[in-house]
Write an enzyme that holds these catalytic residues in place. Structure first.
Site, PDB file in Angstrom:
ATOM      1  N   SER A  31       1.182  -0.986   0.157  1.00  0.00           N
ATOM      2  CA  SER A  31       0.561   0.053  -0.130  1.00  0.00           C
ATOM      3  C   SER A  31       1.047   1.139  -0.680  1.00  0.00           C
ATOM      4  CB  SER A  31      -0.706  -0.177   1.097  1.00  0.00           C
ATOM      5  OG  SER A  31      -2.034  -0.789   1.423  1.00  0.00           O
ATOM      6  N   ARG A 131     -14.391  -7.320 -10.594  1.00  0.00           N
ATOM      7  CA  ARG A 131     -14.131  -5.772  -9.905  1.00  0.00           C
ATOM      8  C   ARG A 131     -14.752  -4.350  -9.554  1.00  0.00           C
ATOM      9  NH1 ARG A 131      -8.136  -6.258  -7.328  1.00  0.00           N
ATOM     10  NH2 ARG A 131      -9.183  -5.880  -5.636  1.00  0.00           N
ATOM     11  N   SER A 178     -12.882   1.906   0.275  1.00  0.00           N
ATOM     12  CA  SER A 178     -11.979   3.066  -0.462  1.00  0.00           C
ATOM     13  C   SER A 178     -10.962   3.321  -0.902  1.00  0.00           C
ATOM     14  CB  SER A 178     -10.932   3.193   1.132  1.00  0.00           C
ATOM     15  OG  SER A 178      -9.739   2.354   1.237  1.00  0.00           O
ATOM     16  N   GLN A 179     -10.796   2.562  -2.114  1.00  0.00           N
ATOM     17  CA  GLN A 179      -9.492   2.809  -3.698  1.00  0.00           C
ATOM     18  C   GLN A 179     -10.450   3.776  -4.235  1.00  0.00           C
ATOM     19  OE1 GLN A 179      -8.060  -0.487  -4.534  1.00  0.00           O
ATOM     20  NE2 GLN A 179      -6.765  -1.404  -2.812  1.00  0.00           N
ATOM     21  N   SER A 206     -12.119   0.399   4.903  1.00  0.00           N
ATOM     22  CA  SER A 206     -10.657   0.588   5.121  1.00  0.00           C
ATOM     23  C   SER A 206     -10.402   1.852   5.056  1.00  0.00           C
ATOM     24  CB  SER A 206      -9.902  -0.252   3.791  1.00  0.00           C
ATOM     25  OG  SER A 206     -10.605  -1.493   3.638  1.00  0.00           O
ATOM     26  N   GLU A 325      -8.799  -6.112   5.177  1.00  0.00           N
ATOM     27  CA  GLU A 325      -7.700  -7.113   4.682  1.00  0.00           C
ATOM     28  C   GLU A 325      -7.306  -8.842   5.330  1.00  0.00           C
ATOM     29  OE1 GLU A 325      -3.532  -4.827   4.246  1.00  0.00           O
ATOM     30  OE2 GLU A 325      -5.321  -4.078   3.687  1.00  0.00           O
ATOM     31  N   HIS A 352     -13.214  -7.645  -3.434  1.00  0.00           N
ATOM     32  CA  HIS A 352     -11.875  -7.881  -3.601  1.00  0.00           C
ATOM     33  C   HIS A 352     -11.762  -9.278  -4.535  1.00  0.00           C
ATOM     34  CE1 HIS A 352     -10.597  -5.950   0.602  1.00  0.00           C
ATOM     35  NE2 HIS A 352     -11.820  -5.455  -0.395  1.00  0.00           N
ATOM     36  N   ARG A 356     -14.527 -13.232  -0.966  1.00  0.00           N
ATOM     37  CA  ARG A 356     -13.044 -13.821   0.319  1.00  0.00           C
ATOM     38  C   ARG A 356     -14.417 -14.775   1.138  1.00  0.00           C
ATOM     39  NH1 ARG A 356      -8.720  -9.327   0.774  1.00  0.00           N
ATOM     40  NH2 ARG A 356      -7.351 -10.206  -0.818  1.00  0.00           N
ATOM     41  N   ARG A 397      -4.337 -13.963  -0.083  1.00  0.00           N
ATOM     42  CA  ARG A 397      -4.877 -13.799   1.768  1.00  0.00           C
ATOM     43  C   ARG A 397      -4.910 -15.463   1.308  1.00  0.00           C
ATOM     44  NH1 ARG A 397      -2.138  -9.800   2.705  1.00  0.00           N
ATOM     45  NH2 ARG A 397      -3.001  -7.827   2.161  1.00  0.00           N
TER      46      ARG A 397
END
Length: 439
Positions: A31, A131, A178-179, A206, A325, A352, A356, A397
């Site tokens: 990040s 996405r 949040s990106q 996030s 995450e 994501h 997930r 992850r």
């Protein structure tokens, strides 16, 4: 560039036959690295990144910026640390950007491309088409950009840059990522009017990542004002200005430290993560409190963070909305606990690298677990687990979550462990080294 090691399709996850006692050096934060690269590319003078993360996501970011005309020279310092020297240049097209499946690349770079002179096409892995990108696309159009996406609100797309962007006020629903906010803020100093971003979503996942963006912008000389509503930030204003070139040392990636801390918790051992920062905006710092609540203890010194387990793992009821995450690793530990756990506030994880929540439910239950999806998370009732294949869905992850379970359950095999190269390229070797075994 060193070739990536080849791993078997099903990688036997090492089983811990005793308490772990290890010291680990975790590579730099993805990040921080990718935000630093974007800011350096937009700066008015050269910059330096020390100890950047060399992973698929960060290399895709560097490759994309080079395609836009930015110079990035990779060298090694006298102390052996990797150094990336960034020479900003006039951004230009035509260019093609491969985003892979990196959220930071697919979301942070369209605003940069809007500042370029010429068309920039964005494409990526098949999963990247699924996405959400509408928050960035719609906002950029309001701010004056021309984007062709055939109405999908997703990849592939082309940004037709004209060397500048008007900027100004814009509403964004950032409830799915949040990106969307960070993407607009990072390039905003270069917009003619700066930007005023207002989140219209009911929630903002996030949040620490947005704080990271704001802190890094301010360190690069940008003026950023944050307006709160109901105790939560809801409006961000960035004034137009020059971006300063910086000499920055990248912090270790604290989220990537998660499996190693989990190893201490699960085995009743001790793991020290070197160079853990005393002050940070990284979401991974929350692990100190979360894993302590689950049965361990930690001590932060100048050398790093030492985490010690007792051999007992307790269930937890926790809101992970700001640190989503971390959910896969926490779910893996919770599946081995002595009481049930509820993980809340993470409905956005369905969007994501993979869904997930569905993936964790299917894979843990496939090993004999009892996991139920809720509206915004997971409920986990520990059960005796058995070996079997643990599928990753090309999600780094998921791979580390499977390795965590494999510490306590013999016969777990991780499908495509190489997907960890997205943010932690050397994970299999680091994992086996921690256990004192050979890969």
């Amino acid at each position: 560039m060193t070739e990536a090691p080849v791993h078997p399709v099903l990688w036997p996850a090492p089983y811990a036959r005793g308490a772990v006692d290890a010291t680990v050096t975790v590579p730099g934060s993805k990040s921080v690295t990718n935000r630093a690269l974007v800011l350096a590319a937009l700066a008015a003078e050269p910059g330096v990144l020390r100890r950047p993360l060399r992973s698929r996501d960060s290399l895709l970011m560097a490759q994309a910026l080079r395609a836009l005309g930015v110079g990035i020279e990779e060298t090694t310092g006298d102390d052996g640390d990797e150094i990336w020297r960034v020479a900003p240049a006039g951004l230009h097209g035509p260019a093609t950007v491969d985003v892979g499946n990196a959220g930071t690349v697919m979301r942070f770079l369209p605003p940069v491309a809007a500042l370029a002179d010429g068309p920039v096409r964005f494409d990526g892995d098949p999963r990247s088409y699924e996405r959400p990108l509408h928050g960035v696309i719609d906002a950029l159009r309001v701010l004056g950009a021309r984007i062709d996406d055939d109405g999908r609100g997703a990849l592939p797309l082309t940004v037709h840059g004209h060397g500048a962007l008007n900027g100004g006020p814009v509403d964004v629903d950032a409830s799915s990522s949040s990106q969307f906010v960070s993407a607009l803020l990072l390039s905003a100093p270069r917009f003619n009017q700066g930007v005023e971003v207002r989140n219209t979503g009911e929630r903002l996942p996030s949040l620490p990542h947005i704080r990271m963006t704001v802190d890094m912008l301010r360190a690069a000389g940008a003026q950023v004002d944050v307006e709160e509503s109901g105790g939560e930030p809801g409006v961000w204003r960035v004034a137009p200005s020059a971006v300063l070139g910086r000499d920055i040392t990248i912090e270790p990636d604290l989220s990537n430290a998660q499996p190693f801390l989990a190893a201490a918790l699960i085995t009743g051992g001790r793991v020290t993560v070197r160079d853990w920062p005393r002050h940070t905006t990284q979401p991974g710092d929350a692990l100190r409190g979360i894993f302590t609540d689950m049965g361990g203890s930690c001590e932060l010194t100048d050398a790093g963070l030492t985490f010690t387990g007792t051999g007992r793992i307790h269930g937890i009821d926790v809101d992970l909305s700001e640190v989503g995450e971390l959910t896969p690793g926490i779910a893996a530990v919770a599946a081995l606990a002595d009481s049930p756990s509820t993980l809340r506030g993470v409905a956005h994880l369905r969007l994501h690298e993979t869904d997930r929540l569905a993936a964790l439910t299917k894979e843990i239950n496939g090993l004999g677990g009892d996991v139920t999806e809720t509206e915004d998370g997971l409920h986990i009732r520990p059960r005796p687990l058995h070996g079997g294949a643990f599928h990753t869905y090309d999600d780094h992850r998921m791979a580390t979550a499977g390795a965590i379970i494999g510490l306590a359950v013999e016969g777990v095999e991780i499908e495509n462990v190489g997907t960890t190269a997205k943010t932690l390229p050397d994970f299999p070797r680091m994992w086996t080294s921690m256990l004192g075994t050979e890969d």
